[in-house]
Scaffold this motif. Structure first.
Motif, mmCIF file in Angstrom:
data_model
loop_
_atom_site.group_PDB
_atom_site.id
_atom_site.type_symbol
_atom_site.label_atom_id
_atom_site.label_comp_id
_atom_site.label_asym_id
_atom_site.label_seq_id
_atom_site.Cartn_x
_atom_site.Cartn_y
_atom_site.Cartn_z
ATOM 1 N N ASP A 171 0.841 -1.218 0.000
ATOM 2 C CA ASP A 171 0.000 0.000 0.000
ATOM 3 C C ASP A 171 0.860 1.246 0.000
ATOM 4 O O ASP A 171 0.594 2.217 -0.690
ATOM 5 N N SER A 172 1.898 1.216 0.843
ATOM 6 C CA SER A 172 2.700 2.433 1.021
ATOM 7 C C SER A 172 4.139 2.037 1.320
ATOM 8 O O SER A 172 4.403 0.971 1.895
ATOM 9 N N ILE A 173 5.037 2.928 0.954
ATOM 10 C CA ILE A 173 6.458 2.621 1.131
ATOM 11 C C ILE A 173 7.246 3.908 1.325
ATOM 12 O O ILE A 173 6.874 4.955 0.772
ATOM 13 N N CYS A 194 1.842 2.137 -5.612
ATOM 14 C CA CYS A 194 2.165 2.093 -4.185
ATOM 15 C C CYS A 194 2.438 3.541 -3.742
ATOM 16 O O CYS A 194 3.252 4.238 -4.358
ATOM 17 N N GLN A 195 1.766 3.960 -2.692
ATOM 18 C CA GLN A 195 1.944 5.348 -2.234
ATOM 19 C C GLN A 195 3.378 5.519 -1.714
ATOM 20 O O GLN A 195 3.759 4.904 -0.717
ATOM 21 N N THR A 196 4.177 6.343 -2.412
ATOM 22 C CA THR A 196 5.618 6.343 -2.160
ATOM 23 C C THR A 196 6.114 7.686 -1.626
ATOM 24 O O THR A 196 5.765 8.745 -2.147
ATOM 25 N N THR A 197 6.914 7.591 -0.580
ATOM 26 C CA THR A 197 7.594 8.767 -0.038
ATOM 27 C C THR A 197 9.095 8.523 -0.197
ATOM 28 O O THR A 197 9.574 7.436 0.128
ATOM 29 N N SER A 242 1.413 -1.605 11.914
ATOM 30 C CA SER A 242 1.103 -1.758 10.485
ATOM 31 C C SER A 242 2.333 -1.575 9.582
ATOM 32 O O SER A 242 2.205 -1.581 8.377
ATOM 33 N N GLY A 243 3.485 -1.399 10.176
ATOM 34 C CA GLY A 243 4.674 -1.206 9.343
ATOM 35 C C GLY A 243 5.785 -0.482 10.073
ATOM 36 O O GLY A 243 6.297 -0.970 11.084
ATOM 37 N N PHE A 244 6.101 0.729 9.588
ATOM 38 C CA PHE A 244 7.219 1.481 10.162
ATOM 39 C C PHE A 244 6.881 2.968 10.246
ATOM 40 O O PHE A 244 6.116 3.483 9.436
ATOM 41 N N ALA A 259 4.511 4.106 7.012
ATOM 42 C CA ALA A 259 4.267 3.327 5.793
ATOM 43 C C ALA A 259 4.365 1.849 6.123
ATOM 44 O O ALA A 259 4.941 1.461 7.149
ATOM 45 N N GLN A 260 3.822 1.062 5.189
ATOM 46 C CA GLN A 260 3.848 -0.387 5.389
ATOM 47 C C GLN A 260 5.281 -0.933 5.309
ATOM 48 O O GLN A 260 5.649 -1.849 6.013
ATOM 49 N N HIS A 261 6.079 -0.326 4.416
ATOM 50 C CA HIS A 261 7.450 -0.820 4.232
ATOM 51 C C HIS A 261 8.432 0.337 4.131
ATOM 52 O O HIS A 261 8.064 1.450 3.758
#
Ligand SMILES: Cc1cc2nc3c(=O)[nH]c(=O)nc-3n(C[C@H](O)[C@H](O)[C@H](O)COP(=O)(O)OP(=O)(O)OC[C@H]3O[C@@H](n4cnc5c(N)ncnc54)[C@H](O)[C@@H]3O)c2cc1C
Length: 460
Positions: A171-173, A194-197, A242-244, A259-261
């Protein structure tokens, strides 16, 4: 047990394999030592080829999603992550098979173990076998580095290896880093949905490029919805349900992004520590890479080094050229050493970044008299019709000769366009002679003729 070989490659990646391949032309007693679970090396297994396979798919997806801009109606364009993964596995499988078949053929003595030096002419393998060599090439590559950031060691933090193996869509990274691998993978992840930062320490991503080059890529990434933070200081990473969470300073404030990862794309370090190089009198540079002369010889003249473990550029064609050169030199075949003033490098973001030869800052630092000329892609026929208006081409020519010393292109397919200029730089062609080349209309390449004209006019 001691076995004797004329030439021993420690590492069977791009540098080591290609060195052994050339050495095999001069001796039928060539060994390759590689302890990796899977043979093939970084480029084929977890570097250039898988990343470019995925990045190209993401570019096709992006174009399809932009269909309206081209007068097309493509109602649903989305990633099928399982199919994307399978395509990559199949393509990489073919490349790997070809390489492994060659390494396992009777052309080479292949040892599937890790090696370390026990003297200036002998290595010992994990299984106790000792190999004595007339010549060695060390081509042990690099590994992901872990800078001292609180939480960087947490289980579940990804590296580029994990991104390239994705068969489900996160979902997000959060991608940590602003170098080539970080930028390429961040854009890929963002494009597949994937929602990316992306978080970068310096004021620009791709900090080795000219700032206005980096800005073109930054703007493109942001336009696509990637959340990009530059000029930051990473404070800590912590695990959540849920992640980090990643905590960093930005513009005087402390920011937390969840984010998830998280992907650690903060750089790679040379894989030299476990080789016991001091036993072979092989010296290291302060950054841990192996010190070599222009002939790829280490401080022990029977031992050469190539690729990521020695640098100065951690890219494949350099590893190959260095490895080949070393094997020729070990066999007393005269070749011209690599000229890093003709260096070519490419970043496979979209727009791509491509650079050859000397940069403006090197030209200035060496006090080389030069002129530069540039032209933007938003004023060029082919790029306008391709909706590929980001970027520019910039050329550097020596004064007063007009010799092309360097070039940078940031644009769609810049990595293809740059090769015309790479020929010019390597063969020391002048702007006037390049201008005599036929530049076909309408092509992206044709844009190169405009700054060439400016240079020729200015030097007339
Ligand atoms: C995600 C990603 C994308 C990339 N994309 C590009 C790109 O598009 N273009 C480009 O030019 N470059 C790219 N690179 C960089 C490129 O992959 C490397 O520069 C190149 O593969 C290095 O080759 P090498 O021979 O030095 O090392 P490797 O290919 O890593 O080979 C080293 C080998 O040595 C073995 N080894 C290590 N220690 C020992 C030991 N003690 N004994 C025996 N064997 C040992 C390892 O098992 C390994 O197989 C990319 C890298 C990454 C991570």
């Amino acid at each position: 047990m001691i076995k004797e070989h004329d030439f021993i490659a420690i590492g069977g990646g791009s540098g080591g394999y290609n060195s052994a391949r050339v050495a095999r032309q001069y001796s039928d007693n060539v060994a390759i030592v590689d302890g990796a679970e899977q043979l093939g090396g970084l480029c084929i297994l977890r570097g250039c080829m898988p990343s470019k396979t995925l990045i190209y798919s993401a570019e096709v997806l992006h174009l399809a999603q932009q269909g309206k801009r081209f007068g097309l109606s493509i109602p649903e364009a989305e990633v099928d992550i399982k199919a994307l993964h399978e395509r990559k596995v199949s393509i990489i499988g073919e490349f790997t098979k070809y390489r492994v078949e060659s390494m396992e053929s009777d052309k080479f003595h292949l040892y599937r173990n890790f090696a370390r030096f026990i003297s200036e002419d002998t290595v010992e393998l994990d299984d106790g076998i000792q190999l004595r060599g007339k010549h060695f090439i060390i081509a042990t590559g690099s590994h992901v580095s872990k800078p001292p950031i609180l939480g960087i060691d947490l289980p579940g933090i990804w590296t580029s290896d994990d991104v390239l193996e994705l068969d489900t869509l996160p979902d997000s990274i959060i991608v940590l880093g602003g170098g080539v691998v970080a930028c390429e993978l961040a854009q890929f992840l963002n494009r597949i949905g994937c929602q990316t930062t992306q978080i970068q320490r310096s004021s620009h991503i791709l900090k080795d490029q000219a700032p206005d080059v980096s800005e073109v890529v930054e703007n493109a990434l942001k336009e696509e919805g990637l959340s990009l933070f530059t000029q930051t200081k990473l404070k800590r990473i912590s695990q959540t349900q849920s992640g980090f969470d990643v905590v960093f300073e930005h513009e005087g404030k402390e920011i937390t992004i969840s984010a998830q990862h998280v992907v650690n794309a903060l750089g790679r370090s040379p894989s030299t520590k476990s080789l016991d190089l001091e036993k072979a009198d092989v010296e290291l540079k302060p950054n841990g890479q192996i010190k070599t002369d222009a002939y790829q010889r280490t401080s022990n003249p029977r031992i050469y080094a190539a690729g990521d473990c020695t640098g100065p550029f951690e890219i494949v064609h350099t590893a190959v050229l260095q490895g080949e050169f070393a094997a020729y030199h070990a066999n007393s075949v005269q070749k011209t050493p690599l000229n890093y003033d003709h260096m070519l490098d490419i970043v496979f973001t979209d727009p791509q970044v491509a650079r050859v030869g000397l940069t403006e800052s090197v030209l200035k630092s060496r006090d080389i008299k030069h002129i530069s000329a540039e032209y933007p892609f938003d004023d060029h026929g082919k790029s306008i019709l391709m909706e590929a208006k980001h970027g520019f081409v910039r050329l550097f020519a020596e004064k007063p000769t007009g010799k092309i010393l360097g070039a940078e292109i940031v644009s769609k397919d810049a990595g293809e366009l740059i090769h015309a200029l790479s020929v010019a730089v390597s063969h020391e062609l002048t702007a006037a002679s390049l201008l005599q080349t036929h530049w076909y209309h309408p092509t992206l390449s044709e844009i190169i003729s405009y700054p060439l004209e400016d240079i020729v006019d200015e030097l007339a």
